[in-house]
Scaffold this motif. Sequence first.
Motif, mmCIF file in Angstrom:
data_model
loop_
_atom_site.group_PDB
_atom_site.id
_atom_site.type_symbol
_atom_site.label_atom_id
_atom_site.label_comp_id
_atom_site.label_asym_id
_atom_site.label_seq_id
_atom_site.Cartn_x
_atom_site.Cartn_y
_atom_site.Cartn_z
ATOM 1 N N VAL A 457 0.764 -1.177 -0.041
ATOM 2 C CA VAL A 457 0.016 -0.073 -0.068
ATOM 3 C C VAL A 457 0.753 1.073 0.065
ATOM 4 C CG1 VAL A 457 -1.608 1.293 1.272
ATOM 5 C CG2 VAL A 457 -2.034 -1.103 1.227
ATOM 6 N N PHE A 458 0.592 2.073 -0.942
ATOM 7 C CA PHE A 458 1.534 3.448 -0.922
ATOM 8 C C PHE A 458 0.553 4.517 -1.048
ATOM 9 C CE2 PHE A 458 3.634 6.463 -4.123
ATOM 10 C CZ PHE A 458 4.590 6.678 -3.191
ATOM 11 N N THR A 459 1.026 5.482 -0.054
ATOM 12 C CA THR A 459 -0.083 6.719 0.020
ATOM 13 C C THR A 459 1.217 7.866 0.096
ATOM 14 O OG1 THR A 459 -1.749 7.850 1.359
ATOM 15 C CG2 THR A 459 0.040 6.656 2.327
ATOM 16 N N GLY A 460 0.372 8.913 0.048
ATOM 17 C CA GLY A 460 1.155 10.361 0.189
ATOM 18 C C GLY A 460 0.385 11.596 -0.169
ATOM 19 N N PRO A 461 0.577 12.803 0.186
ATOM 20 C CA PRO A 461 -0.159 13.984 0.054
ATOM 21 C C PRO A 461 -0.454 14.125 -1.330
ATOM 22 C CG PRO A 461 1.721 14.317 1.469
ATOM 23 C CD PRO A 461 1.967 12.976 0.711
ATOM 24 N N THR A 462 -1.702 14.857 -1.692
ATOM 25 C CA THR A 462 -2.053 15.286 -3.135
ATOM 26 C C THR A 462 -0.942 16.125 -3.668
ATOM 27 O OG1 THR A 462 -4.174 15.004 -2.621
ATOM 28 C CG2 THR A 462 -3.740 16.182 -4.590
ATOM 29 N N GLY A 463 -0.486 15.688 -5.055
ATOM 30 C CA GLY A 463 0.604 16.518 -5.614
ATOM 31 C C GLY A 463 2.150 16.131 -5.145
ATOM 32 N N SER A 464 2.086 15.312 -4.340
ATOM 33 C CA SER A 464 3.491 15.085 -3.902
ATOM 34 C C SER A 464 4.542 14.203 -4.875
ATOM 35 C CB SER A 464 3.415 14.264 -2.331
ATOM 36 O OG SER A 464 2.906 13.197 -2.655
ATOM 37 N N GLY A 465 3.849 13.492 -5.908
ATOM 38 C CA GLY A 465 4.444 12.922 -6.854
ATOM 39 C C GLY A 465 4.288 11.452 -6.724
ATOM 40 N N THR A 467 2.202 9.242 -8.178
ATOM 41 C CA THR A 467 2.259 8.451 -9.679
ATOM 42 C C THR A 467 4.054 8.507 -10.302
ATOM 43 O OG1 THR A 467 -0.152 9.095 -10.157
ATOM 44 C CG2 THR A 467 1.231 8.322 -11.908
ATOM 45 N N THR A 468 4.411 9.526 -10.088
ATOM 46 C CA THR A 468 5.745 9.791 -10.734
ATOM 47 C C THR A 468 6.556 8.985 -10.091
ATOM 48 O OG1 THR A 468 5.164 11.810 -11.139
ATOM 49 C CG2 THR A 468 7.609 11.383 -11.333
ATOM 50 N N PHE A 469 6.700 8.742 -8.653
ATOM 51 C CA PHE A 469 7.534 7.773 -8.039
ATOM 52 C C PHE A 469 7.226 6.491 -8.057
ATOM 53 C CE2 PHE A 469 8.432 5.421 -4.174
ATOM 54 C CZ PHE A 469 9.797 5.553 -3.934
ATOM 55 N N ILE A 470 5.976 5.900 -8.096
ATOM 56 C CA ILE A 470 5.684 4.443 -8.147
ATOM 57 C C ILE A 470 5.766 4.082 -9.490
ATOM 58 C CG2 ILE A 470 3.338 4.536 -8.770
ATOM 59 C CD1 ILE A 470 4.757 2.579 -6.080
ATOM 60 N N SER A 471 5.769 5.052 -10.615
ATOM 61 C CA SER A 471 6.091 4.546 -12.038
ATOM 62 C C SER A 471 7.716 4.387 -12.021
ATOM 63 C CB SER A 471 5.815 5.818 -12.922
ATOM 64 O OG SER A 471 6.541 6.768 -12.887
ATOM 65 N N GLU A 472 8.430 5.209 -11.463
ATOM 66 C CA GLU A 472 9.985 4.863 -11.476
ATOM 67 C C GLU A 472 10.291 3.694 -10.813
ATOM 68 O OE1 GLU A 472 14.041 7.049 -11.004
ATOM 69 O OE2 GLU A 472 12.375 8.092 -10.043
ATOM 70 N N CYS A 473 9.755 3.149 -9.660
ATOM 71 C CA CYS A 473 9.983 2.059 -9.091
ATOM 72 C C CYS A 473 9.542 0.791 -9.811
ATOM 73 C CB CYS A 473 8.922 2.072 -7.788
ATOM 74 S SG CYS A 473 9.866 2.825 -6.453
ATOM 75 N N TRP A 486 0.086 -2.172 -15.648
ATOM 76 C CA TRP A 486 -0.261 -0.987 -15.036
ATOM 77 C C TRP A 486 -1.801 -0.760 -15.214
ATOM 78 C CZ3 TRP A 486 0.603 3.380 -12.423
ATOM 79 C CH2 TRP A 486 1.807 3.705 -11.958
ATOM 80 N N GLY A 487 -2.534 -0.744 -14.312
ATOM 81 C CA GLY A 487 -3.893 -0.152 -14.048
ATOM 82 C C GLY A 487 -4.013 1.481 -13.640
ATOM 83 N N SER A 488 -4.049 2.186 -14.377
ATOM 84 C CA SER A 488 -3.813 3.823 -14.339
ATOM 85 C C SER A 488 -5.337 4.430 -14.338
ATOM 86 C CB SER A 488 -2.921 4.408 -15.250
ATOM 87 O OG SER A 488 -2.819 5.801 -14.935
ATOM 88 N N PHE A 489 -6.045 4.523 -13.367
ATOM 89 C CA PHE A 489 -7.486 4.884 -13.149
ATOM 90 C C PHE A 489 -7.561 6.376 -13.380
ATOM 91 C CE2 PHE A 489 -7.187 0.602 -11.812
ATOM 92 C CZ PHE A 489 -8.335 -0.109 -12.572
ATOM 93 N N GLU A 490 -6.407 7.159 -12.871
ATOM 94 C CA GLU A 490 -6.421 8.667 -12.786
ATOM 95 C C GLU A 490 -5.900 9.303 -13.774
ATOM 96 O OE1 GLU A 490 -4.977 11.752 -9.307
ATOM 97 O OE2 GLU A 490 -4.460 9.875 -8.967
ATOM 98 N N ILE A 491 -4.931 9.115 -14.510
ATOM 99 C CA ILE A 491 -4.244 9.595 -15.725
ATOM 100 C C ILE A 491 -4.340 8.527 -16.821
ATOM 101 C CG2 ILE A 491 -2.875 11.163 -14.288
ATOM 102 C CD1 ILE A 491 -0.513 9.374 -15.086
ATOM 103 N N ASN A 492 -4.407 9.035 -18.066
ATOM 104 C CA ASN A 492 -4.581 8.267 -19.229
ATOM 105 C C ASN A 492 -3.103 7.507 -19.536
ATOM 106 O OD1 ASN A 492 -3.137 9.568 -21.135
ATOM 107 N ND2 ASN A 492 -4.985 11.141 -21.075
#
Length: 706
Positions: A457-465, A467-473, A486-492
Amino acid sequence: MFYCGCKAASGFLQGSNLSRRWYSIAVFTRCQWIVLPVNPGKGKSRMMLAWLRSPMPATPLSVTPSLRFCTKGTAKGKNLKADLVSTFSPVTVTEIRQYLRSKGIPFHDGYSCLHVPSLFVGRVFDTGKAEKETFTLFIDKTTGQFLCKETLLEGSWEDFQDCLEVMQKEGRDNLGPDVLLKVPESDWELSEQEMDLKEVQQIWNKALAFAEVEDEEARLVKAMFGIAKVPDLTLKKLSVKYFKPTKSLVFPWFNWRDLSLKGLKLLSAEQDGRQVKYVANTLPRPSNYHNLFGLHVLTRKDTVLVLTGKETDCLAVSTATGLPCVSLPRGVSCLPPLLLPYLEQFKRITLWLGSDLLSWEASKIFARKLNVKRCFLVRPGDRQPCPQEALALGLNLSKIVKSAIPASHKSIISFRQLRDDVFGELANVDQVSGIKWQRFPDLNKLLKGHRKGELTVFTGPTGSGKTTFISECALDLCAQGVNTLWGSFEINNVRLAKIMLTQFAMQRLDDQLENYDEWADKFENLPLFFMTFHGQHSIKSVIDTMQHAVYMYDISHVVIDNLQFMMGQEHFSVDKFSAQDYIVGTFRKFATDNSCHVTLVIHPRKEEDDKELQTASIFGTAKASQEADNVLILQDKKLASGQGKRYLQVAKNRFDGDLGIFPLEFKKASLTFSPVKGRAKLRKVKEEDDGAPEQSGKSGNAKEKK
């Protein structure tokens, strides 16, 4: 006119709603398209695109006709990676059997497929000659996809139904062996196929049989690839050659039907310090390379088989045992279901995939596809290394194969059945820890690695990055061969792929478009797939798609970004916390049952800006943190030392309990994070320190729920 008709039909199909499958039957004769509706009585229109091969221009050498139905997003220009269709609807083997019986089609129940008469040759409905040996069309019991070994035509379960109903409507015995059912490839794809086949033929013609190589050079080559004890007779039998310009072994891929050359794998040796590193290159590209090396020398009478992970292992088994043996096209990373029909004839399959725990885990997963009742596994150990090493050490390979253990097991076992597995984990601690991140060494120090069957489970404040961090991981692991969905429900998916491509290239490409194709070609070869979901979707459709991906592509890491967007407004009429708990529990069960790591991104609940997030900050009840094996928090606060604005906190680690935090530095040019170099280092914390906030978090969640 031919291509105009193709493009018009393709455009019509691509423009249709993906949730309703549209097909047409179009027979290409005298340069005209004749469109015939199929199944007009059904609740949704389904039409199939087809044409006869005879009036068409000759296809390139060894290009296999395939049955493919045009869905939304079919390749335009370059062949894009096959995304998983969001409307995938599973079919059960019971439904398949019932349909075949209702149509009067005889079938034989195989290990992983149902065997039926081919729709393209012979008489399908001639039940008087219903011998299972004549059944050459295989229907996958799990997905319904079919393959005809006589014509090499393939397609989905819905395609099979369409073909059959066209036959019955027209009163035909079969559709004919030369019918080609597919949407035509683009000009670019046809050109790429022709170039690949031309290059394949050129390399094959220039490659030398080992009998033609000078004795001293042949001896050195064999020693370099660890096959010194493999005689030239075995190499000749399996058609292995030596390509002198690149000093590579050449393993051929022959067409099942006419033994024409379809592709090659070139194995090269490179010096990496004191070690020798082996690099494999395939033509065509790995995603289109489906060669069971050694299949061309097997006969229909063979009933036992040894399945290996490397071609050199196959050579060793053939040399030492004389048993039928084939090797997988992509090693232990994947067993494509498309290959299962070629393995149906074998009553016993021994999986000897390698000498490490990764190979052992892959053996157990592949045995499920092949049917565990006929599978036997060679457990890695000092006296049971990979076949290539066993041959070099002078071990008895026949004895090792005979001592393989059954893959099937009872529901209740004792420690006697577990003791070897326990010893294996104790003796291979580093391998048990999982795949190591290369970009995040501090994460390895805490989590020790990325393991199958876990829920993160991965969480963080809104706008903290997040998606960017977990995509690099995820990209870090994918580049090391971890098959990722990848199941991206927020960005296309286009935006996500752009982010990942930038991270992969470690540079911005928008001002270096001349380098785009080079990086895109490398990126396309990664074992990376995307769900076509976006926004709210039911958990059932998501799980069905994930299950399909695990079976088809041997996915071992699924990323869901994020839970709130997937749930949407659907559960607002009921208790949203209970609904979220059910979804989290479903993902937990999926990870365990399928030996697949699931990373679940969840937004936190509202916190004051000056407070750091804790495990209890995860939105919902404590169910998510309880079910998770790992809890990662991306903190958007400054450290006490003043170094860095963002840092990653490991708040839960079920594997060995190590918790801690380490700073991150965001690089906008490459959209990547990396540990901060300086005084701020990894700081471990005691597990009990996290207990108090987690307890208080439960009450906070309960208060929010109330």
